[in-house]
Scaffold this motif. Sequence first.
Motif, PDB file in Angstrom:
ATOM      1  N   ASP A 116      35.371   4.368 -18.337  1.00 14.09           N
ATOM      2  CA  ASP A 116      35.908   3.105 -18.450  1.00 14.09           C
ATOM      3  C   ASP A 116      34.456   2.141 -18.766  1.00 14.09           C
ATOM      4  OD1 ASP A 116      37.919   1.397 -18.920  1.00 14.09           O
ATOM      5  OD2 ASP A 116      37.898   0.535 -17.158  1.00 14.09           O
TER       6      ASP A 116
ATOM      7  N   ASP B 118      41.406   6.651 -17.531  1.00 16.15           N
ATOM      8  CA  ASP B 118      40.837   7.171 -18.727  1.00 16.15           C
ATOM      9  C   ASP B 118      41.480   8.398 -19.401  1.00 16.15           C
ATOM     10  OD1 ASP B 118      38.556   5.325 -18.134  1.00 16.15           O
ATOM     11  OD2 ASP B 118      38.222   6.385 -16.238  1.00 16.15           O
TER      12      ASP B 118
ATOM     13  N   SER C 249      40.969  -2.575 -18.928  1.00 15.06           N
ATOM     14  CA  SER C 249      40.745  -1.313 -18.626  1.00 15.06           C
ATOM     15  C   SER C 249      41.818  -0.312 -18.619  1.00 15.06           C
ATOM     16  CB  SER C 249      39.958  -1.218 -17.046  1.00 15.06           C
ATOM     17  OG  SER C 249      40.779  -1.816 -16.324  1.00 15.06           O
TER      18      SER C 249
ATOM     19  N   LYS D 237      50.926   4.190 -23.234  1.00 15.76           N
ATOM     20  CA  LYS D 237      50.992   3.015 -23.898  1.00 15.76           C
ATOM     21  C   LYS D 237      52.402   2.150 -24.158  1.00 15.76           C
ATOM     22  CE  LYS D 237      47.373   4.716 -27.163  1.00 15.76           C
ATOM     23  NZ  LYS D 237      46.788   5.191 -28.393  1.00 15.76           N
TER      24      LYS D 237
ATOM     25  N   PRO E  84      45.417   5.544 -21.387  1.00 10.34           N
ATOM     26  CA  PRO E  84      45.008   5.283 -22.745  1.00 10.34           C
ATOM     27  C   PRO E  84      45.866   6.062 -23.838  1.00 10.34           C
ATOM     28  CG  PRO E  84      42.965   5.776 -21.370  1.00 10.34           C
ATOM     29  CD  PRO E  84      44.271   5.970 -20.554  1.00 10.34           C
TER      30      PRO E  84
ATOM     31  N   SER F 128      34.494   7.942 -24.254  1.00 13.55           N
ATOM     32  CA  SER F 128      35.088   7.871 -22.799  1.00 13.55           C
ATOM     33  C   SER F 128      35.816   8.978 -22.457  1.00 13.55           C
ATOM     34  CB  SER F 128      35.962   6.707 -22.818  1.00 13.55           C
ATOM     35  OG  SER F 128      36.611   6.499 -21.683  1.00 13.55           O
ATOM     36  N   LEU F 129      36.643   9.673 -23.304  1.00 13.31           N
ATOM     37  CA  LEU F 129      37.350  10.803 -22.694  1.00 13.31           C
ATOM     38  C   LEU F 129      36.672  12.087 -22.728  1.00 13.31           C
ATOM     39  CD1 LEU F 129      40.187  12.239 -22.498  1.00 13.31           C
ATOM     40  CD2 LEU F 129      40.098  12.771 -24.880  1.00 13.31           C
TER      41      LEU F 129
ATOM     42  N   SER G 137      34.133   3.216 -27.776  1.00 11.92           N
ATOM     43  CA  SER G 137      34.616   4.650 -28.293  1.00 11.92           C
ATOM     44  C   SER G 137      35.625   5.357 -27.300  1.00 11.92           C
ATOM     45  CB  SER G 137      33.322   5.570 -28.846  1.00 11.92           C
ATOM     46  OG  SER G 137      34.057   6.984 -28.994  1.00 11.92           O
ATOM     47  N   ARG G 138      36.673   5.498 -27.813  1.00 10.44           N
ATOM     48  CA  ARG G 138      37.736   5.936 -26.828  1.00 10.44           C
ATOM     49  C   ARG G 138      37.512   7.482 -26.685  1.00 10.44           C
ATOM     50  NH1 ARG G 138      39.946   4.331 -22.567  1.00 10.44           N
ATOM     51  NH2 ARG G 138      40.996   2.788 -23.656  1.00 10.44           N
TER      52      ARG G 138
ATOM     53  N   TYR H 159      33.382   3.244 -22.220  1.00 16.13           N
ATOM     54  CA  TYR H 159      34.374   2.900 -23.322  1.00 16.13           C
ATOM     55  C   TYR H 159      34.100   1.443 -23.773  1.00 16.13           C
ATOM     56  CZ  TYR H 159      38.521   1.040 -25.537  1.00 16.13           C
ATOM     57  OH  TYR H 159      39.560   0.270 -26.323  1.00 16.13           O
ATOM     58  N   HIS H 160      34.184   0.559 -22.916  1.00 14.89           N
ATOM     59  CA  HIS H 160      33.965  -0.911 -22.901  1.00 14.89           C
ATOM     60  C   HIS H 160      32.478  -1.202 -23.793  1.00 14.89           C
ATOM     61  CE1 HIS H 160      37.320  -1.514 -20.455  1.00 14.89           C
ATOM     62  NE2 HIS H 160      37.610  -2.493 -21.465  1.00 14.89           N
TER      63      HIS H 160
END
Length: 496
Positions: free
Chosen positions: A112, A353, A494, A361, A357, A124-125, A120-121, A115-116
């Motif tokens: 997380d 994470d 987050s 949603k 995400p 992060s993944l 970039s997601r 990502y911040h």
Amino acid sequence: MNAELFKYLITFGFVFFTFYLSYLGMKKTKDLKGFAIGNKDMGPILIGITMAASISSTATFVINPGFVYNHGFAAYLHYAVSASLGILTAFILLTRGFRKLGDSMGSLTIPDWIYHRYGSRGLSLFFALINLLSITFVVLILVGCSILISSLFPISQKVSLILALVFVFSYVLMGGTYAHAYTNTFQGVLMILITLFLFFSGLNYFDGGFFKALESVSHNYASIINPESNLYYDYFSVFISSFLITFALMFQPHIFSKILYIKKEADVSKFIWTTAIVGTIFGLMLFVGFYAKLAGLEIVRQDMVVSQYILHEFGTGSVGPYILVFITLTLLAAGLSTLDGILVALSAMVVNDIYLPFFGKGLSPEQRTKKALSLSRIVLVTIGLISFALAWNPPKLVGLFAQKGVYALAAASFVPILFGVLIDQTKFKLPVWGVWGAALIGFAGHLILNLFMGVVNPSVSSSISMMVSFVFILGVMAFSYDRKAGPVGHAETSLE
């Protein structure tokens, strides 16, 4: 009171008090944030003891003394000196910046935070997925705990494994981070007392002098580097690799995420020094490896060195069996203190994470809060079942098995977190593709060197890959120097 009755009563008391602390933690755990990092109401000394206990764990208390037993003074320098300097350097250099960025962005986990920081997601993944390699360390700890339980009670190691699994997963399931922190403080105090006791009780093995005693084993056993060792055979493997990998190991999800527990900047120094002092005390456990060797014990399995030594020293006599119970329970506590932290971090990470995400949603804020907490507990049980399956028939050298996976994670995290903290994002924007490249070089480089190119020591293979990734990101920065910073991430929360 006879020793057998005492053993069962003190064990019951340990279990009861652990569950009581977990119950206190459960009352404070209302959502995923509380489960993952708490509500920032824990003091720096408590967090520091929790951190030191999480770093030390079964590796320091059960596994690493076996390396010292087999490889001598070089192994001691590798773990006690170079590794300690790596830990301390990481905390001094990065704690304030990591906490400040994480606090401003509301980060709950390491992926997380990434990502911040980089926006970039996908990156992060990637980190969320490779953080699952921490399961290899869960396996190490479960095996270590099962050995200790089976040495204390007349039950098989398989049954002990089941008991260890059910116990730790039950109390973590209840209280999350608070259960982890409260029980770690309790366990950490026990670990301090027993470490000091074992250290001072064995000093008689050095009556003729420290190096003279080691020389009685062999010249190479007492040397700074051990040419007979396949792990600690030169200065790089003893010093540099240990410093680098331990520095990077602080980026594991159950370690560096504890920095996010800290409420205010003024608490950082107390946290660092508490961690350093307590961690230094824990490092004295490595002397048990020397003591076992000097006692003339012939131990085939490296992970049995500590349990065999304490049985040899305290298994007989009128007081010995009582002392043996305390020592064994404390060694068990050392394993649990890291295991529960890994479990909390992994379960929170999978939900925060990976699931939310990409699959959460359409949920309302209320649904997300409720779903996240319940799902984190389901994930916890799933991780437990996977770890149990792997620990049922563990590899012969379970310490090296764990290092292969965890060191790959550390090598991948090295550049993204180090440069993410030290590079001012308002002055220079690190290209995401460059961070991706550095992470992949660290991750894949370690695995290729260790698994296919004959670099047996995981700290050496990971250190080489980290140095290559470091050079790579410097080249990327030179290539991208004229790209001035723009917005680096999102202001997204987050759980979005």
